[in-house]
Design a protein around this motif. Structure first.
Motif, mmCIF file in Angstrom:
data_model
loop_
_atom_site.group_PDB
_atom_site.id
_atom_site.type_symbol
_atom_site.label_atom_id
_atom_site.label_comp_id
_atom_site.label_asym_id
_atom_site.label_seq_id
_atom_site.Cartn_x
_atom_site.Cartn_y
_atom_site.Cartn_z
ATOM 1 N N GLY A 56 0.830 -1.194 0.000
ATOM 2 C CA GLY A 56 0.000 0.000 0.000
ATOM 3 C C GLY A 56 0.865 1.245 0.000
ATOM 4 O O GLY A 56 2.082 1.203 0.106
ATOM 5 N N THR A 57 0.199 2.380 -0.115
ATOM 6 C CA THR A 57 0.917 3.650 -0.112
ATOM 7 C C THR A 57 0.457 4.471 1.073
ATOM 8 O O THR A 57 -0.602 4.248 1.641
ATOM 9 C CB THR A 57 0.651 4.430 -1.412
ATOM 10 O OG1 THR A 57 -0.756 4.629 -1.536
ATOM 11 C CG2 THR A 57 1.160 3.677 -2.618
ATOM 12 N N GLU A 58 1.287 5.425 1.429
ATOM 13 C CA GLU A 58 0.961 6.281 2.568
ATOM 14 C C GLU A 58 0.196 7.488 2.058
ATOM 15 O O GLU A 58 0.616 8.154 1.112
ATOM 16 C CB GLU A 58 2.248 6.739 3.252
ATOM 17 C CG GLU A 58 2.010 7.608 4.458
ATOM 18 C CD GLU A 58 3.314 7.999 5.124
ATOM 19 O OE1 GLU A 58 3.292 8.950 5.876
ATOM 20 O OE2 GLU A 58 4.328 7.343 4.874
ATOM 21 N N TYR A 59 -0.911 7.755 2.676
ATOM 22 C CA TYR A 59 -1.705 8.907 2.291
ATOM 23 C C TYR A 59 -1.540 9.981 3.351
ATOM 24 O O TYR A 59 -1.704 9.725 4.539
ATOM 25 C CB TYR A 59 -3.187 8.543 2.180
ATOM 26 C CG TYR A 59 -3.466 7.631 1.018
ATOM 27 C CD1 TYR A 59 -3.708 6.288 1.217
ATOM 28 C CD2 TYR A 59 -3.465 8.126 -0.277
ATOM 29 C CE1 TYR A 59 -3.950 5.447 0.157
ATOM 30 C CE2 TYR A 59 -3.713 7.290 -1.333
ATOM 31 C CZ TYR A 59 -3.956 5.949 -1.127
ATOM 32 O OH TYR A 59 -4.192 5.125 -2.172
ATOM 33 N N VAL A 60 -1.197 11.173 2.927
ATOM 34 C CA VAL A 60 -1.055 12.309 3.827
ATOM 35 C C VAL A 60 -2.184 13.264 3.510
ATOM 36 O O VAL A 60 -2.338 13.720 2.381
ATOM 37 C CB VAL A 60 0.308 13.005 3.635
ATOM 38 C CG1 VAL A 60 0.403 14.213 4.538
ATOM 39 C CG2 VAL A 60 1.438 12.025 3.904
ATOM 40 N N VAL A 61 -2.987 13.560 4.525
ATOM 41 C CA VAL A 61 -4.111 14.460 4.340
ATOM 42 C C VAL A 61 -3.731 15.802 4.939
ATOM 43 O O VAL A 61 -3.441 15.907 6.131
ATOM 44 C CB VAL A 61 -5.382 13.904 5.018
ATOM 45 C CG1 VAL A 61 -6.527 14.872 4.858
ATOM 46 C CG2 VAL A 61 -5.729 12.547 4.449
ATOM 47 N N GLU A 62 -3.694 16.803 4.108
ATOM 48 C CA GLU A 62 -3.396 18.151 4.582
ATOM 49 C C GLU A 62 -4.692 18.929 4.565
ATOM 50 O O GLU A 62 -5.421 18.930 3.586
ATOM 51 C CB GLU A 62 -2.364 18.821 3.680
ATOM 52 C CG GLU A 62 -1.015 18.143 3.716
ATOM 53 C CD GLU A 62 -0.014 18.862 2.837
ATOM 54 O OE1 GLU A 62 -0.338 19.962 2.338
ATOM 55 O OE2 GLU A 62 1.080 18.326 2.658
#
Length: 140
Positions: free
Chosen positions: A106-112
């Motif tokens: 999976g990939t890392e999701y960064v929510v800004e």
């Protein structure tokens, strides 16, 4: 220990009988294989692949003959193309493996989040509120 003349042929008849049995078994196996090739879908596929290989055999034979002469320009060019092809295939396999690993991990999701404050009023009030809020931050 004396050598007997009859010892030279000891087991000769058994060996001949065993060889005949082996030949019959081999013939039966070839017959079963022939029937399999003619009556099953797998046999049909094998026949088609062999027919295709027989069709291209002269080409492969010519390539093999050209590869025997290592000093010709065609041989050097062909080997260079083969080497480059192997390198490109290796790189593509590496990227494919990396993509599969990334898919499983999976990939890392960064929510800004951005907050936008809308202040209704005229410019003097907005400047006054900003000044007060910045003063409050300095005092803390």
């Amino acid at each position: 220990m004396a050598v007997k003349p009859e010892d030279d042929f000891q087991g000769y008849m058994e060996n001949i009988a065993q060889r005949e049995v082996d030949e019959r078994e081999m013939e039966e196996m070839f017959e079963r294989h022939r029937v399999w090739r003619e009556t099953t879908w797998g046999g049909f596929a094998v026949r088609q692949i062999q027919a295709l290989a027989n069709h291209f055999e002269p080409f492969f034979q010519a390539v093999a003959d050209s590869m025997r002469d290592e000093d010709s320009a065609g041989s050097i060019l062909f080997m260079t193309i083969i080497r480059l092809l192997v390198i490109f295939i290796s790189i593509a396999m590496f990227y494919l493996a990396a993509h599969l690993v990334q898919t499983f991990i999976g990939t890392e999701y960064v929510v800004e989040e951005e907050e936008i404050v809308v202040i209704d009023g005229d410019e003097d009030e907005v400047a006054d509120k900003n000044e007060r809020s910045s003063r409050d931050k300095k005092d803390k």
